[in-house]
Design a protein around this motif. Structure first.
Motif, PDB file in Angstrom:
ATOM      1  N   UNK A   1      40.120  47.083  42.778  1.00 23.00           N
ATOM      2  CA  UNK A   1      38.792  46.505  43.012  1.00 23.00           C
ATOM      3  C   UNK A   1      38.507  46.281  44.496  1.00 23.00           C
ATOM      4  N   UNK A   2      39.501  45.904  45.264  1.00 17.94           N
ATOM      5  CA  UNK A   2      39.276  45.652  46.692  1.00 17.94           C
ATOM      6  C   UNK A   2      38.908  46.932  47.434  1.00 17.94           C
ATOM      7  N   UNK A   3      39.556  48.031  47.074  1.00 21.21           N
ATOM      8  CA  UNK A   3      39.230  49.311  47.709  1.00 21.21           C
ATOM      9  C   UNK A   3      37.822  49.742  47.311  1.00 21.21           C
ATOM     10  N   UNK A   4      37.491  49.613  46.035  1.00 11.97           N
ATOM     11  CA  UNK A   4      36.148  49.980  45.574  1.00 11.97           C
ATOM     12  C   UNK A   4      35.085  49.159  46.321  1.00 11.97           C
ATOM     13  N   UNK A   5      35.304  47.870  46.448  1.00  5.32           N
ATOM     14  CA  UNK A   5      34.343  47.006  47.161  1.00  5.32           C
ATOM     15  C   UNK A   5      34.201  47.407  48.624  1.00  5.32           C
ATOM     16  N   UNK A   6      35.314  47.716  49.262  1.00  2.00           N
ATOM     17  CA  UNK A   6      35.295  48.157  50.654  1.00  2.00           C
ATOM     18  C   UNK A   6      34.516  49.456  50.800  1.00  2.00           C
ATOM     19  N   UNK A   7      34.739  50.380  49.882  1.00  2.00           N
ATOM     20  CA  UNK A   7      34.066  51.679  49.949  1.00  2.00           C
ATOM     21  C   UNK A   7      32.559  51.528  49.711  1.00  2.00           C
ATOM     22  N   UNK A   8      32.169  50.695  48.758  1.00  2.00           N
ATOM     23  CA  UNK A   8      30.747  50.463  48.498  1.00  2.00           C
ATOM     24  C   UNK A   8      30.089  49.837  49.720  1.00  2.00           C
ATOM     25  N   UNK A   9      30.734  48.842  50.303  1.00  2.00           N
ATOM     26  CA  UNK A   9      30.182  48.172  51.484  1.00  2.00           C
ATOM     27  C   UNK A   9      30.025  49.151  52.647  1.00  2.00           C
ATOM     28  N   UNK A  10      30.998  50.019  52.846  1.00  2.00           N
ATOM     29  CA  UNK A  10      30.926  51.003  53.938  1.00  2.00           C
ATOM     30  C   UNK A  10      29.795  51.991  53.693  1.00  2.00           C
ATOM     31  N   UNK A  11      29.627  52.431  52.452  1.00  6.84           N
ATOM     32  CA  UNK A  11      28.513  53.329  52.124  1.00  6.84           C
ATOM     33  C   UNK A  11      27.180  52.647  52.441  1.00  6.84           C
ATOM     34  N   UNK A  12      27.037  51.400  52.014  1.00  8.66           N
ATOM     35  CA  UNK A  12      25.802  50.659  52.271  1.00  8.66           C
ATOM     36  C   UNK A  12      25.553  50.505  53.766  1.00  8.66           C
ATOM     37  N   UNK A  13      26.604  50.209  54.507  1.00  3.87           N
ATOM     38  CA  UNK A  13      26.496  50.048  55.965  1.00  3.87           C
ATOM     39  C   UNK A  13      26.038  51.347  56.624  1.00  3.87           C
TER      40      UNK A  13
END
Length: 76
Positions: free
Chosen positions: A3-15
């Protein structure tokens, strides 16, 4: 995928989408610093990107984000 990797990846995409627009592309390396300080995490992202989804080296951030979110809702 953890879950932490998924959250990091989603946040980076949004950024990246916010900074460069809807057509911005990225690779799985975009989610990591320029040093390989966590090879297991890097392999987890690479496996998801290359083996599981057979994505090209560069993909649109909105496509990656959509995949991540859809998988997140399936695992919840």
């Amino acid at each position: 995928m953890r879950a932490t990797l998924r959250s990091t990846m989603i946040a980076k995409c949004e950024q990246q989408i916010a900074r460069k627009g809807e057509q911005v592309g990225l690779s799985f390396y975009a989610f990591f610093k320029n040093k390989n300080d966590d090879p297991e995490l890097l392999m987890e992202a690479a496996t998801w990107w290359i083996h599981t989804h057979r994505l090209d080296h560069f993909e649109k951030a909105h496509k990656v984000k959509s995949l991540l979110i859809s998988e997140q809702s399936l695992s919840s």
